[in-house]
Design a protein around this motif. Structure first.
Motif, PDB file in Angstrom:
ATOM      1  N   GLN A  53     -27.446  19.519  20.144  1.00 27.67           N
ATOM      2  CA  GLN A  53     -26.975  19.706  18.769  1.00 27.67           C
ATOM      3  C   GLN A  53     -27.647  18.712  17.820  1.00 27.67           C
ATOM      4  N   GLU A  54     -27.789  17.464  18.286  1.00 27.64           N
ATOM      5  CA  GLU A  54     -28.455  16.449  17.465  1.00 27.64           C
ATOM      6  C   GLU A  54     -29.917  16.834  17.224  1.00 27.64           C
ATOM      7  N   THR A  55     -30.584  17.298  18.246  1.00 26.92           N
ATOM      8  CA  THR A  55     -31.985  17.696  18.120  1.00 26.92           C
ATOM      9  C   THR A  55     -32.128  18.883  17.181  1.00 26.92           C
ATOM     10  N   ILE A  56     -31.234  19.837  17.289  1.00 28.33           N
ATOM     11  CA  ILE A  56     -31.267  20.989  16.381  1.00 28.33           C
ATOM     12  C   ILE A  56     -31.073  20.522  14.941  1.00 28.33           C
ATOM     13  N   GLY A  57     -30.171  19.578  14.735  1.00 27.33           N
ATOM     14  CA  GLY A  57     -29.959  19.031  13.396  1.00 27.33           C
ATOM     15  C   GLY A  57     -31.213  18.365  12.852  1.00 27.33           C
ATOM     16  N   ARG A  58     -31.893  17.597  13.691  1.00 29.22           N
ATOM     17  CA  ARG A  58     -33.145  16.953  13.256  1.00 29.22           C
ATOM     18  C   ARG A  58     -34.210  17.991  12.930  1.00 29.22           C
ATOM     19  N   LEU A  59     -34.305  19.018  13.754  1.00 30.86           N
ATOM     20  CA  LEU A  59     -35.284  20.074  13.487  1.00 30.86           C
ATOM     21  C   LEU A  59     -34.976  20.782  12.173  1.00 30.86           C
ATOM     22  N   ASP A  60     -33.705  21.026  11.917  1.00 28.80           N
ATOM     23  CA  ASP A  60     -33.321  21.654  10.651  1.00 28.80           C
ATOM     24  C   ASP A  60     -33.760  20.804   9.469  1.00 28.80           C
TER      25      ASP A  60
END
Length: 69
Positions: A53-60
């Motif tokens: 979830q954290e990685t997805i947030g950074r990618l966003d």
């Protein structure tokens, strides 16, 4: 039944009870080990989910900042 035969029968029964007790303890331990392993696996899954979830947030954020340029 003679005393000797009776003693032999009682000895066989005692050995059988010991085997049953040993098997019951082994089953309890195996169940406990499985419960602990499942709890550890569940904890690792929660940690992995949080990282994803954290990685997805950074990618966003990266994708959004790329669109603005």
């Amino acid at each position: 039944m003679t005393d000797q035969a009776l003693d032999a029968a009682v000895a066989r029964l005692e050995r059988a009870v010991e085997r049953i007790d040993h098997a019951a303890r082994a089953r309890e331990k195996a169940g406990s080990d499985l419960t602990n392993a499942y709890a550890a696996l569940e904890k690792r899954h929660v940690q992995l989910r949080a990282r994803v979830q954290e990685t997805i947030g950074r990618l966003d954020v990266l994708i959004d900042s790329g669109d603005a340029v």
